[in-house]
Design a protein around this motif. Sequence first.
Motif, PDB file in Angstrom:
ATOM      1  N   THR A  77       3.713  14.628   4.783  1.00 54.39           N
ATOM      2  CA  THR A  77       3.720  13.869   6.240  1.00 54.39           C
ATOM      3  C   THR A  77       5.020  12.604   4.921  1.00 54.39           C
ATOM      4  O   THR A  77       4.794  13.002   4.197  1.00 54.39           O
ATOM      5  CB  THR A  77       3.006  13.198   6.607  1.00 54.39           C
ATOM      6  OG1 THR A  77       1.974  12.661   5.443  1.00 54.39           O
ATOM      7  CG2 THR A  77       1.713  14.461   7.428  1.00 54.39           C
ATOM      8  N   MET A  78       4.740  11.409   6.144  1.00 55.22           N
ATOM      9  CA  MET A  78       5.905  10.771   4.745  1.00 55.22           C
ATOM     10  C   MET A  78       4.369  10.150   3.962  1.00 55.22           C
ATOM     11  O   MET A  78       4.622   9.104   2.785  1.00 55.22           O
ATOM     12  CB  MET A  78       5.859   9.335   5.805  1.00 55.22           C
ATOM     13  CG  MET A  78       7.255   9.643   6.830  1.00 55.22           C
ATOM     14  SD  MET A  78       8.519  10.096   6.037  1.00 55.22           S
ATOM     15  CE  MET A  78       9.296   8.873   5.169  1.00 55.22           C
ATOM     16  N   GLY A  79       3.391  10.612   4.017  1.00 59.93           N
ATOM     17  CA  GLY A  79       2.167  10.105   3.181  1.00 59.93           C
ATOM     18  C   GLY A  79       1.416  10.760   3.238  1.00 59.93           C
ATOM     19  O   GLY A  79       0.866  10.210   1.450  1.00 59.93           O
ATOM     20  N   GLY A  84       1.907   8.767 -10.190  1.00 56.10           N
ATOM     21  CA  GLY A  84       1.350   7.629  -9.439  1.00 56.10           C
ATOM     22  C   GLY A  84       1.100   7.662  -8.833  1.00 56.10           C
ATOM     23  O   GLY A  84       0.201   6.561  -7.835  1.00 56.10           O
ATOM     24  N   ALA A  85       0.830   9.099  -7.950  1.00 58.19           N
ATOM     25  CA  ALA A  85      -0.402   9.579  -6.898  1.00 58.19           C
ATOM     26  C   ALA A  85      -1.646   9.770  -6.845  1.00 58.19           C
ATOM     27  O   ALA A  85      -1.778  10.241  -8.088  1.00 58.19           O
ATOM     28  CB  ALA A  85       0.646  10.663  -6.950  1.00 58.19           C
ATOM     29  N   GLY A 145      -7.528   9.043  -8.702  1.00 61.36           N
ATOM     30  CA  GLY A 145      -6.897   7.914  -8.794  1.00 61.36           C
ATOM     31  C   GLY A 145      -5.096   8.415  -9.412  1.00 61.36           C
ATOM     32  O   GLY A 145      -5.386   8.975 -10.173  1.00 61.36           O
ATOM     33  N   PRO A 146      -4.619   7.291  -9.091  1.00 55.81           N
ATOM     34  CA  PRO A 146      -3.437   7.368 -10.833  1.00 55.81           C
ATOM     35  C   PRO A 146      -3.946   7.778 -12.113  1.00 55.81           C
ATOM     36  O   PRO A 146      -2.771   7.461 -12.965  1.00 55.81           O
ATOM     37  CB  PRO A 146      -2.053   6.519  -9.696  1.00 55.81           C
ATOM     38  CG  PRO A 146      -3.458   5.525  -9.115  1.00 55.81           C
ATOM     39  CD  PRO A 146      -4.192   5.902  -8.764  1.00 55.81           C
ATOM     40  N   ARG A 204       5.865  13.222  -5.755  1.00 54.53           N
ATOM     41  CA  ARG A 204       6.242  12.715  -6.747  1.00 54.53           C
ATOM     42  C   ARG A 204       6.295  13.396  -8.007  1.00 54.53           C
ATOM     43  O   ARG A 204       5.418  14.647  -7.937  1.00 54.53           O
ATOM     44  CB  ARG A 204       4.409  11.165  -7.482  1.00 54.53           C
ATOM     45  CG  ARG A 204       4.818   9.863  -6.466  1.00 54.53           C
ATOM     46  CD  ARG A 204       5.568   9.051  -7.014  1.00 54.53           C
ATOM     47  NE  ARG A 204       5.382   7.679  -5.514  1.00 54.53           N
ATOM     48  CZ  ARG A 204       4.936   6.714  -5.673  1.00 54.53           C
ATOM     49  NH1 ARG A 204       4.504   6.652  -7.297  1.00 54.53           N
ATOM     50  NH2 ARG A 204       4.803   5.886  -5.297  1.00 54.53           N
ATOM     51  N   PRO A 205       7.025  12.917  -8.982  1.00 54.65           N
ATOM     52  CA  PRO A 205       7.018  14.737  -9.976  1.00 54.65           C
ATOM     53  C   PRO A 205       5.445  14.246 -10.960  1.00 54.65           C
ATOM     54  O   PRO A 205       5.390  13.422 -10.933  1.00 54.65           O
ATOM     55  CB  PRO A 205       8.432  13.963 -10.856  1.00 54.65           C
ATOM     56  CG  PRO A 205       8.539  12.816 -10.562  1.00 54.65           C
ATOM     57  CD  PRO A 205       7.939  12.226  -9.106  1.00 54.65           C
ATOM     58  N   VAL A 206       5.035  15.134 -11.610  1.00 54.19           N
ATOM     59  CA  VAL A 206       4.797  15.417 -11.971  1.00 54.19           C
ATOM     60  C   VAL A 206       4.697  15.283 -13.423  1.00 54.19           C
ATOM     61  O   VAL A 206       6.062  15.228 -13.937  1.00 54.19           O
ATOM     62  CB  VAL A 206       3.676  17.240 -12.567  1.00 54.19           C
ATOM     63  CG1 VAL A 206       2.889  17.376 -11.488  1.00 54.19           C
ATOM     64  CG2 VAL A 206       4.362  17.380 -12.600  1.00 54.19           C
TER      65      VAL A 206
END
Length: 168
Positions: free
Chosen positions: A68-70, A91-92, A128-129, A154-156
């Motif tokens: 999803t978008m989230g 950062g995810a 967390g990030p 988000r790329p690792v």
Amino acid sequence: MNLEHARDIHPDIDVPLVQEAIHPERPLWTPRQLHRLTSEVAAELATPLLDMVRFTAEQRWWTRLALTMGVEVWLLSWAPGQGTEPHDHGGAAGAFTVSIGQLSEEYLHVGGPVRTTEGQVGDTVAFGPDRAHQLSNRSARPAASAHAYSPPLRPVREYRTLTDFAGV
């Protein structure tokens, strides 16, 4: 179609439980919400996930379960001896639940020591990030796990060692 509430669900698990669990209207998920999501996916969809998962000695296998978008949700397999390089999630926030076998995790938070934990079936880790980790299957049996990340796509970022992680 309203792109804000768009969702993509793997056809093998496109059922009301998943449609409701991924909250397509939610723009960003907390580690606690991701924990709940991967726990629910691993427990409630155990049979369909078992039918989907593949194990190969050559490389780890994975498939995206939902987007999803989230949030994005993945199913990963781990043959004996397979693992990741040290990495963060760009950062995810994230979470994973062991659904088959067991996984070893080495991790650290910014400024903290490297720690190790062993996850068994049903164990969930959320973060967390500000965390980097390395997962591996050190057992003689296959393993699988459900993962979720927010924000998605988000790329690792890989590191030579966990201690090279300086945060985002």
